[in-house]
Design an enzyme around this catalytic site. Structure first.
Site, PDB file in Angstrom:
ATOM      1  N   ASP A  13     -11.303 -24.551   6.235  1.00  0.00           N
ATOM      2  CA  ASP A  13     -12.093 -25.628   5.642  1.00  0.00           C
ATOM      3  C   ASP A  13     -12.539 -26.668   6.675  1.00  0.00           C
ATOM      4  O   ASP A  13     -12.283 -27.866   6.510  1.00  0.00           O
ATOM      5  CB  ASP A  13     -11.297 -26.322   4.525  1.00  0.00           C
ATOM      6  CG  ASP A  13     -10.766 -25.354   3.486  1.00  0.00           C
ATOM      7  OD1 ASP A  13     -11.469 -24.381   3.185  1.00  0.00           O
ATOM      8  OD2 ASP A  13      -9.645 -25.574   2.988  1.00  0.00           O
ATOM      9  N   GLU A 176     -17.751 -24.824  -4.668  1.00  0.00           N
ATOM     10  CA  GLU A 176     -16.815 -25.807  -4.121  1.00  0.00           C
ATOM     11  C   GLU A 176     -17.253 -26.181  -2.716  1.00  0.00           C
ATOM     12  O   GLU A 176     -18.298 -25.752  -2.227  1.00  0.00           O
ATOM     13  CB  GLU A 176     -15.396 -25.221  -4.095  1.00  0.00           C
ATOM     14  CG  GLU A 176     -15.286 -23.938  -3.292  1.00  0.00           C
ATOM     15  CD  GLU A 176     -13.949 -23.229  -3.446  1.00  0.00           C
ATOM     16  OE1 GLU A 176     -13.107 -23.700  -4.228  1.00  0.00           O
ATOM     17  OE2 GLU A 176     -13.749 -22.199  -2.778  1.00  0.00           O
TER      18      GLU A 176
END
Length: 496
Positions: A13, A176
């Site tokens: 991420d 997301e």
């Protein structure tokens, strides 16, 4: 395709910003403390870890985090002369955590919590009036709600608006990881969708305002490896950055699976980078990957008075279990009354496909040694207990003694190697690697105690979102760690 990560090992991420000629990047850290590793670079290819953003107990509580719980995806930005970092802590009930700093190498502020902003993967952007917009993957009572947005007071953390739905993506599950950018006359919304497994992808849309309405890029996905034979899979969760010369690049995570179908990855989601070009219609297109040279590495750690910045512990800070004393580092077993399933463990990420870790321990009354772990239920331990060394594998509820050996009094040298697994791709026995545990004699000779199929310390078997860590542990009393060394490379070869 030759593609190596710019930040190897469990660094998922990625989020990036640039100030002057320096790039700053942060990553998810889940149940480990300190949290949110911080890296810097001047070329997007060579990165140095310079610490953690959530480096103090008043900023981070992951004591109740399950495996792969705690800190999820982060965003780092620079605005109004300050660095801003926002992330979600799913372990303490406070939802979003916002911290700031004028100097990212110094201490970051106490956290501002956003308890009304309920979801994960928060982004930071400011509209033309200077209002802080937090865009995130929202949660409803019955599950994910897509990409949503709220205006938030950065001082109090209070939501200034109700949640507004922005975009559901192009049809992939779990939209997301949003990031919002102003580029020219357009606002661009970059997201991840398809899940963080083999269907992972990056898609993008644009609109006239930070609330849309959104027009999906006709060339979506911007990035994906699904259905390909790329050695890097699960590519997604990206962030864009503009260079000083006006050109653009993208950072994203992916995994390097190996072994028989469905294949296994053991290092976690790693960070990669690529060029980005803008076409004549104003849409970004993926260019060549930015690939660092082969980076074999050999380091001696735990040699000084401070833990290296890469060292972390699950559900507690390292200082809670390990301290510098005369002759080394003393690691003390966790209090059994806490009810934690974790032993006292302090370690660093495995960064290479093949590696060797070696620890020198002073034999004493405690029980502990060297461990390769992916979570509290999946790990390989080499333990010293009195004059006996044992290699023990843990895979879920199963425990297996791989071998043991009596050792002479004095310091004991333990070693674990991750080596390639030989076999045909059609064989179900083909593992991602083999973990070999053993003891090193005074003359340097290595005695193998046993080996473990590496799939049992992989994400596909353990589940979750993390990767392997290698470090030292203690289950009873205390152990004195004289030294720890790590050597790794991605190309196969024999360890001497």
């Amino acid at each position: 395709m030759t593609a190596r990560p710019v930040v190897p090992g469990f660094h998922p991420d990625p989020s990036i910003c640039r100030v002057g000629d320096t790039y700053w990047m942060v990553h998810s850290s889940f149940e480990y403390a300190p949290g949110v590793p911080l890296y810097r670079s001047t070329d997007l290819v060579s990165w140095e870890q310079v610490g953690h953003v959530l480096a103090r107990p008043d900023q981070l509580d992951v004591s109740a985090a399950p495996g792969s719980g705690g800190i999820t995806a982060c965003t780092i930005r620079h605005s109004a002369g300050r660095f801003w970092m926002i992330t979600t802590n799913l372990a303490d009930g406070g939802w979003q955590t916002l911290v700031t700093a004028e100097d990212p190498l110094g201490e970051w502020s106490a956290p501002v919590r956003m308890t009304e902003v309920r979801g994960i993967d928060p982004d930071l952007a400011w509209d033309d009036e200077g209002t802080l917009l937090v865009t995130y993957a929202g949660f409803d009572a019955d599950g994910p709600a897509g990409v949503v947005q709220q205006a938030v007071d950065p001082v109090t953390g209070a939501a200034l608006t109700e949640r507004r739905h922005l975009w559901q993506g192009t049809g992939g599950k779990f939209p997301e990881g949003p990031h919002l950018y102003r580029v020219g006359d357009h606002w661009y919304l970059l997201i991840a969708e398809g899940g963080t497994e083999r269907g992972h992808a990056v898609t993008i849309a644009r609109g006239p305002s930070p609330q849309g309405p959104w027009e999906a890029c006709p060339h979506n996905p911007l990035l994906t490896a699904r259905g390909t034979d790329s050695p890097v899979q699960n590519t997604g969760h990206a962030d864009l950055v503009q260079r000083p010369d006006g050109s653009w690049a993208i950072v994203f995570h992916g995994v390097r699976p190996r072994g028989t179908s469905p294949e296994f990855h053991v290092l976690g989601r790693e960070t990669f980078a690529a060029e980005v070009h803008w076409d004549d219609e104003g849409w970004p297109r993926l260019g060549d990957w930015l690939t660092p040279p082969e980076d074999g590495r050999e380091v001696e750690e735990l040699a000084g008075g401070d833990l290296p910045p890469a060292w972390v512990s699950p559900r507690r800070f390292p200082a809670d279990v390990i301290t510098r004393v005369e002759g080394g580092w003393q690691l003390v077993a966790a209090d059994p009354d806490t009810g934690s399933e974790d032993l006292a463990f302090v370690g660093r990420r495995q960064e290479h496909l093949t590696c060797r870790a070696r620890v020198v321990l002073a034999a004493g009354d405690g029980v502990g040694g060297l461990s390769v772990r992916i979570d509290a239920r999946h790990h390989l331990d080499v333990a010293v207990a009195g004059d006996v060394v044992r290699a023990v594998a843990h895979a879920g509820p199963f425990r297996s003694l791989l071998g043991e050996r009596t050792v002479p009094p004095g310091d004991v040298v333990l070693e674990v190697r991750a080596v390639p697994c030989e076999g045909h791709f059609s064989s179900t026995a083909l593992a991602p690697d083999q973990l070999v545990a053993g003891v090193v004699a005074a003359d340097g000779g290595f005695t193998e105690l046993g080996r473990l199929d590496g799939r049992y310390v992989s994400t596909e078997v353990a589940g979750g979102m993390t990767g392997r860590l290698i470090g030292v542990w203690c289950s009873t009393g205390s152990v004195l760690v004289r030294s720890f060394s790590y050597a790794g490379r991605d190309t196969p070869g024999e360890w001497s």
